[in-house]
Design an enzyme around this catalytic site. Structure first.
Site, mmCIF file in Angstrom:
data_model
loop_
_atom_site.group_PDB
_atom_site.id
_atom_site.type_symbol
_atom_site.label_atom_id
_atom_site.label_comp_id
_atom_site.label_asym_id
_atom_site.label_seq_id
_atom_site.Cartn_x
_atom_site.Cartn_y
_atom_site.Cartn_z
ATOM 1 N N CYS A 2 0.833 -1.205 0.000
ATOM 2 C CA CYS A 2 0.000 0.000 0.000
ATOM 3 C C CYS A 2 0.868 1.255 0.000
ATOM 4 C CB CYS A 2 -0.875 0.023 1.227
ATOM 5 S SG CYS A 2 -1.813 -1.479 1.448
ATOM 6 N N ARG A 27 4.478 -0.170 -6.900
ATOM 7 C CA ARG A 27 4.653 -1.234 -5.919
ATOM 8 C C ARG A 27 3.550 -2.273 -6.027
ATOM 9 N NH1 ARG A 27 7.269 1.422 -1.239
ATOM 10 N NH2 ARG A 27 5.936 0.257 0.138
ATOM 11 N N TRP A 75 -3.093 -2.552 -1.461
ATOM 12 C CA TRP A 75 -2.751 -3.903 -1.921
ATOM 13 C C TRP A 75 -3.371 -4.775 -0.847
ATOM 14 C CZ3 TRP A 75 0.066 -6.554 -5.686
ATOM 15 C CH2 TRP A 75 0.551 -7.819 -5.337
ATOM 16 N N ASN A 101 -1.106 1.865 6.293
ATOM 17 C CA ASN A 101 -0.322 0.727 5.776
ATOM 18 C C ASN A 101 0.037 -0.143 6.964
ATOM 19 O OD1 ASN A 101 -0.341 1.981 3.330
ATOM 20 N ND2 ASN A 101 1.847 2.428 3.276
ATOM 21 N N GLY A 102 0.136 -1.448 6.763
ATOM 22 C CA GLY A 102 0.526 -2.346 7.858
ATOM 23 C C GLY A 102 -0.626 -3.276 8.209
ATOM 24 N N GLU A 476 16.655 -24.868 -7.022
ATOM 25 C CA GLU A 476 16.364 -23.423 -7.037
ATOM 26 C C GLU A 476 17.658 -22.610 -7.228
ATOM 27 O OE1 GLU A 476 14.212 -21.232 -7.333
ATOM 28 O OE2 GLU A 476 14.844 -19.457 -6.233
ATOM 29 N N LYS A 480 18.163 -20.103 -10.415
ATOM 30 C CA LYS A 480 18.409 -18.661 -10.266
ATOM 31 C C LYS A 480 19.658 -18.253 -11.025
ATOM 32 C CE LYS A 480 15.622 -17.588 -8.896
ATOM 33 N NZ LYS A 480 14.287 -17.528 -8.514
ATOM 34 N N GLU A 483 18.835 -18.232 -14.743
ATOM 35 C CA GLU A 483 17.912 -17.162 -15.120
ATOM 36 C C GLU A 483 18.590 -15.818 -15.317
ATOM 37 O OE1 GLU A 483 13.513 -17.747 -13.235
ATOM 38 O OE2 GLU A 483 15.128 -17.621 -11.781
ATOM 39 N N HIS A 499 25.489 -41.405 -10.631
ATOM 40 C CA HIS A 499 24.732 -41.956 -11.756
ATOM 41 C C HIS A 499 24.917 -41.110 -13.010
ATOM 42 C CE1 HIS A 499 23.020 -44.893 -9.078
ATOM 43 N NE2 HIS A 499 22.755 -43.925 -8.216
ATOM 44 N N LYS A 598 7.930 -12.332 -16.180
ATOM 45 C CA LYS A 598 7.588 -12.460 -14.758
ATOM 46 C C LYS A 598 6.437 -13.436 -14.574
ATOM 47 C CE LYS A 598 7.694 -11.430 -10.408
ATOM 48 N NZ LYS A 598 8.687 -12.296 -9.758
HETATM 49 C C1 G6P Z 1 8.165 -17.444 -14.392
HETATM 50 C C2 G6P Z 1 8.980 -16.524 -13.494
HETATM 51 C C3 G6P Z 1 9.536 -17.317 -12.316
HETATM 52 C C4 G6P Z 1 8.396 -17.983 -11.565
HETATM 53 C C5 G6P Z 1 7.520 -18.839 -12.493
HETATM 54 C C6 G6P Z 1 6.238 -19.279 -11.816
HETATM 55 O O1 G6P Z 1 8.994 -18.382 -14.968
HETATM 56 O O2 G6P Z 1 10.038 -15.953 -14.228
HETATM 57 O O3 G6P Z 1 10.246 -16.453 -11.450
HETATM 58 O O4 G6P Z 1 8.912 -18.804 -10.562
HETATM 59 O O5 G6P Z 1 7.128 -18.077 -13.641
HETATM 60 O O6 G6P Z 1 5.454 -18.143 -11.582
HETATM 61 P P1 G6P Z 1 4.318 -18.075 -10.480
HETATM 62 O O7 G6P Z 1 3.774 -16.667 -10.607
HETATM 63 O O8 G6P Z 1 3.300 -19.098 -10.835
HETATM 64 O O9 G6P Z 1 4.931 -18.339 -9.157
#
Ligand code: G6P
Length: 603
Positions: A2, A27, A75, A101-102, A476, A480, A483, A499, A598
């Protein structure tokens, strides 16, 4: 999250408030509203759901002139996305208007008490209790009423209030939610985010916790004298909170993401978890003996950690799959199956398709989602919000921590419905409560991790290995790095090295080994030795106090000790930082990596 903006001075407030809101909405928001003390000495409030343009077009029907007002973009956290739940909120007599906010954690008790005392509520929000509390305590000074009201409140707030009964005044307060005052000669502004007022003034005062500020048309005061600070940030820098990239800002917010996900939900003494979003299906959940978790990308790795947690501690058979595979399979499900969909955006096409497929079969569908009101939230039977706040960088970081925290909380919730003991419930919940502090400790290693990134910046290939709870974290960490640094990285379970994977290990193929002191630690050491025997370099993520590991590996990043099932919430943080610094060293577009989106809303 917010945003708050307020103005008092000699100019027409409305354009200043609208400009402030325009600067704050980056935001993320779902509704907006303003209140103006107009030239007829009336408080006029206009609110709208959706984009700021909706508010603008509503405002076309008003002739609002007045030099005092507040604006807010919301938000949603408590209460759905509706006009009634948008801010400003008011008291019974519409004399007091405020934006907040909060989270007011004890709002349910306060609301019940105020209703018994005769107050009439017009929204579902936690915020509205503040306007009624201020009404209750109002005698003749607004700041005095605010001060008394805040004594009853537990939680966090950035707050701005105006009143018809004590006009020509904005009262602002803060506790763990940013609030700044902007000074421009004889005009005063208040905002939750510097970007809202930067075009107007660069002279600001940061309000501290528990301080109350009173802004008048020609003067202001706060409890303590505060020095003036000159802001040197550009608007873009201000949005990033002073960090060079959203991704770094969001990694630094990981402790907060954990805290927000568990705030008000855990009951330490009872060893219980309260998840309001699951209340409507809690009886159905008692009968579930099989869980399917479906998600994509980073959210999928959070789900995998959840699978381990749910099996080991809730005693429920659990399976994960990525949405793109699951939607074309023929899963064996029955009336005792629950399908959980994990997604930051709540709009990922493959995850949604899987949800629709399960819904069609009459399976109980639950969402673990960050974005309020997204398709996943609207279409699932029930769910839990991660409350991580808007995530702007394409590569997901803090939302992952929110997802892991909710999955841990869900494990206790379901476990305690079954045979998890009080003692075990208490143990998990109390460790969970410590995590935000421990996560902050991990972030203190940022400089050290940057140095390690510099040392390894010229390698093109990386292994990430982990076992049990940290197997998904290896996946993960590798994702990262791929990516944002565009390097070749693969995550595997340590036991799979032999393996086939060992064939690639040599001095040019470093391994990042996630090996906290847990039940598979010795197995991980054997795997590390397999790599070392082939001259592979090893960076270990290990538990603080483990000095022995220094003798085996090349570099160590330490994380504090916690319960085994919660180690992923700490071990992933150095991996996010490592990927970040590697990408910075390569000069890549961190927040918008090439070829990626995204939110993947197409198949
Ligand atoms: C895209 C984004 C990732 C995310 C994935 C799943 O590949 O670049 O960062 O983890 O989608 O997105 P979601 O909104 O379903 O978590």
């Amino acid at each position: 999250m917010c945003g708050i903006v307020g103005y008092i001075g000699q100019k027409n407030a409305l354009p200043i408030l609208m400009e402030g809101l325009r600067r704050e909405i980056y935001r993320g928001y779902d509704s907006t509203g303003i209140v103006i003390y107009d030239n007829n000495n009336d408080l006029v409030c206009v609110k709208a759901v959706g984009k700021l343009e909706s508010l603008e077009s509503k405002l076309d029907n008003y002739q609002l002139e007045g030099s005092l007002g507040l604006g807010h973009c919301r938000w949603a956290t408590t209460g759905t996305v509706t006009e009634a739940n948008a801010h400003p909120h008011w008291d019974c007599q519409k004399n007091i208007f405020l934006v907040h906010n909060g989270i007011i954690e004890n709002y349910k008790e306060l609301r019940e008490k105020l209703i018994q005392e005769g107050h009439k509520f017009s929204s579902e929000t936690d915020t509205e209790v503040l306007s009624h509390l201020i009404e209750k305590y109002f005698e003749n000074s607004l700041e005095e009423a605010v001060r008394k009201a805040l004594r009853e409140v537990r939680g966090t707030y950035g707050l701005a209030v105006i009143s018809k009964k004590d006009p020509q005044k904005i009262v602002a307060a803060r506790l763990s939610s940013p609030m700044i005052l902007g000074i421009n000669g004889n005009e005063f502004l208040v905002a939750s985010d510097p970007s809202a007022i930067l075009t107007y003034t660069r002279q600001i005062i940061n309000l501290d916790d528990n301080e109350i500020a009173v802004l008048k048309p020609d003067d202001f005061f706060i409890l303590k004298e505060k020095p003036l600070t000159q802001i040197e940030w550009t608007l873009e820098e201000a949005e990033k909170g002073g960090y060079p990239h959203f991704m770094l800002k969001e990694i630094m917010e990981e402790p907060e993401a954990i805290e927000n996900a568990i705030k008000g939900r855990i009951m330490a003494q009872e060893g219980l978890v309260k998840l309001g979003g699951l209340e409507s299906v809690s009886e159905r959940l008692r009968k579930i003996n099989n869980i399917i978790l479906v998600s994509c990308g980073t959210a999928h790795y959070a789900a995998m950690v959840g699978e381990y947690m749910l099996e080991e501690y809730a005693g429920i058979s659990s399976k994960t799959d990525v949405g793109s595979e699951f939607r074309y399979r023929k899963p064996i499900v029955n009336e005792k199956t629950a399908a959980i969909f994990v997604s930051q955006s709540g709009e990922t096409a493959d995850t949604l398709a899987a949800l629709r497929e399960m819904k069609g079969k009459g399976i109980l569908t639950l969402g673990i989602t960050n974005v309020i009101g997204s398709s996943q939230v609207r279409e699932s039977d029930a769910g839990v919000y991660t409350r991580s706040g808007p995530e702007i960088a394409v590569a997901s970081t803090k939302a992952f921590l929110g997802q892991l925290s909710v999955l841990a909380a869900l494990t206790v919730y379901l476990g305690r419905q079954r045979d998890m003991s009080l003692v075990m419930g208490q143990r998990i919940v109390s460790e969970l409560a410590k995590l935000p502090k421990l996560a902050k400790e991990v972030l203190k290693s940022a400089l050290e991790i940057e140095k390690i990134a510099k040392k390894y910046k010229d390698f093109d290939n990386f292994w990430f290995i982990g076992r049990k709870y940290n197997y998904p974290i290896a996946l993960e960490g590798a994702l990262k790095l791929k990516e944002i640094s565009y390097l070749h990285a693969e995550g595997i379970g340590g036991g799979e090295l032999k393996h086939g994977f060992l064939a690639l290990v040599d001095e040019d193929f470093p391994t990042i080994a996630i090996c906290p002191s847990d039940s598979v630690y010795n197995k991980m050491i054997s795997n590390i030795e397999e790599v070392k025997a082939r001259k592979g370099k090893v960076i270990a993520v290990a538990t603080k106090g483990n000095e022995d590991i220094k003798k085996i590996v090349d570099d160590v990043i330490y994380i504090p000790k916690t319960l085994e099932m919660l180690t992923p919430l700490l071990s992933v943080i150095p991996l996010h930082l490592f990927a970040y610094y590697m990408a910075v060293l390569k000069g890549h577009d961190i927040d918008k990596p090439r070829n990626l989106a995204k939110s993947v809303t197409v198949e």
